[in-house]
Structures are given as structure tokens and as C-alpha cells.
Scaffold this motif. Sequence first.
Motif, PDB file in Angstrom:
ATOM      1  N   SER A   7      41.597  43.445  35.197  1.00 10.63           N
ATOM      2  CA  SER A   7      40.398  42.957  35.873  1.00 10.63           C
ATOM      3  C   SER A   7      40.401  42.487  37.380  1.00 10.63           C
ATOM      4  N   THR A   8      39.211  42.286  38.059  1.00  9.53           N
ATOM      5  CA  THR A   8      39.253  42.232  39.422  1.00  9.53           C
ATOM      6  C   THR A   8      40.322  40.861  39.620  1.00  9.53           C
ATOM      7  N   GLN A   9      40.192  40.042  38.992  1.00 12.27           N
ATOM      8  CA  GLN A   9      41.199  38.584  39.266  1.00 12.27           C
ATOM      9  C   GLN A   9      42.584  39.136  39.017  1.00 12.27           C
ATOM     10  N   GLU A  10      42.930  39.893  38.148  1.00  7.71           N
ATOM     11  CA  GLU A  10      44.069  40.394  37.855  1.00  7.71           C
ATOM     12  C   GLU A  10      44.835  41.334  39.086  1.00  7.71           C
ATOM     13  N   GLN A  11      43.947  42.196  39.474  1.00  9.01           N
ATOM     14  CA  GLN A  11      44.232  42.917  40.661  1.00  9.01           C
ATOM     15  C   GLN A  11      44.429  42.047  41.964  1.00  9.01           C
ATOM     16  N   TYR A  12      43.491  41.079  41.916  1.00  5.95           N
ATOM     17  CA  TYR A  12      43.643  40.286  43.189  1.00  5.95           C
ATOM     18  C   TYR A  12      44.783  39.530  43.310  1.00  5.95           C
ATOM     19  N   GLU A  13      45.543  38.969  41.924  1.00  2.00           N
ATOM     20  CA  GLU A  13      46.775  38.383  41.939  1.00  2.00           C
ATOM     21  C   GLU A  13      47.800  39.152  42.157  1.00  2.00           C
ATOM     22  N   THR A  14      47.809  40.469  41.572  1.00  8.49           N
ATOM     23  CA  THR A  14      48.963  41.378  41.672  1.00  8.49           C
ATOM     24  C   THR A  14      48.992  41.841  43.318  1.00  8.49           C
ATOM     25  N   ILE A  15      47.977  42.127  43.955  1.00  8.62           N
ATOM     26  CA  ILE A  15      47.990  42.664  45.208  1.00  8.62           C
ATOM     27  C   ILE A  15      48.756  41.485  46.060  1.00  8.62           C
ATOM     28  N   ASP A 137      35.109  48.888  45.898  1.00  8.08           N
ATOM     29  CA  ASP A 137      35.153  47.248  46.518  1.00  8.08           C
ATOM     30  C   ASP A 137      34.428  46.308  45.697  1.00  8.08           C
ATOM     31  N   THR A 138      35.394  45.227  45.440  1.00  8.78           N
ATOM     32  CA  THR A 138      34.850  44.319  44.710  1.00  8.78           C
ATOM     33  C   THR A 138      34.930  42.858  45.388  1.00  8.78           C
ATOM     34  N   LYS A 139      33.818  42.088  45.145  1.00 13.03           N
ATOM     35  CA  LYS A 139      33.921  40.712  45.735  1.00 13.03           C
ATOM     36  C   LYS A 139      34.470  39.674  44.694  1.00 13.03           C
ATOM     37  N   LEU A 140      35.367  38.874  45.130  1.00  7.70           N
ATOM     38  CA  LEU A 140      35.709  37.798  43.994  1.00  7.70           C
ATOM     39  C   LEU A 140      35.515  36.651  44.482  1.00  7.70           C
TER      40      LEU A 140
END
Length: 142
Positions: A7-15, A137-140
Motif C-alpha cells: 500500500s502507499t502507507q507501507e511504501q512510505y514507511e519502507t522508504i 506519484d501518490t499523496k498520503l
Amino acid sequence: KGLVNMSTQEQYETILSTAENIALATELSDHTPSVRITNFLFDKAVNTVYFCTDSRADKVKEIAANNTVSFTTTPLEAGTVRVTGATATLVNEKKPELFALMDQKYASFKMFTPEMRAGMNAYALTYKQADVFFRGDTKLTF
């Protein structure tokens, strides 16, 4: 699971958990942006980025004058997180905890003597939105 299936949240946290550095942007007195690369930590539990710096550094004066900053992770295969309009807050009470985590993440951080560490400031970066770049490009929003 692979980054593509996250998910975008998981990608954000991983990055933010795997990036080595951020490019931190502050504002000079004449409103010119000033960008530098800095080490950082990400605390997923409170969705906050932390960095430490010499209390005599230009960025300390710039943050004192205007604590609205922006940052981006330095590019890596896992993607990029960019935040515009974060609030930088001095959190020197967290220095012992942050220094221990910095020592774990960065071998080079251990070179800072107790005297040097005493002369450092610690900052928390908080924000309500982040751009996540990984195959699009995704906004969270938080």
C-alpha cells in the motif's frame, strides 16, 4: 511482499525506514531556499522524522527564524518521499535516545565525542501530508 504490492502507507514507511539521508530545505533571511543533505531517523510510531546538527550550524539559525521546512529522501530504488511544509521543533530532551539510534544507523555518527554531542541540537519534523514516489506519484495524508 514486494514494494510493488505494498500500500502507499507501507511504501512510505519502507522508504523512510531504508533511506540513508534526506535533503533538508530551510529558508535564508532573504527568502532564498537553502538545501543540505543530513542524516535522519524515522519513528513510525509517531510518524516523525528526526535529525541532529551542530547548534552553531546555519540551519539552526534558519529554523529559529522560520521553522517551516521541506525535505525529500535521497533517491533510492525503493522510491522517494517528499514533504513540503513540515514543522521543525527543537527536541533536545530526546538527544540521548536519538544519539543511541543514530549510532546504530550510522557508523560515522560514533565519531561525535560527548563534548560534540553536547553542542548539538535535535529536531523533530512533523507534517500532515507526504508525496510518495514509486512508479507514480501518490499523496498520503495523515
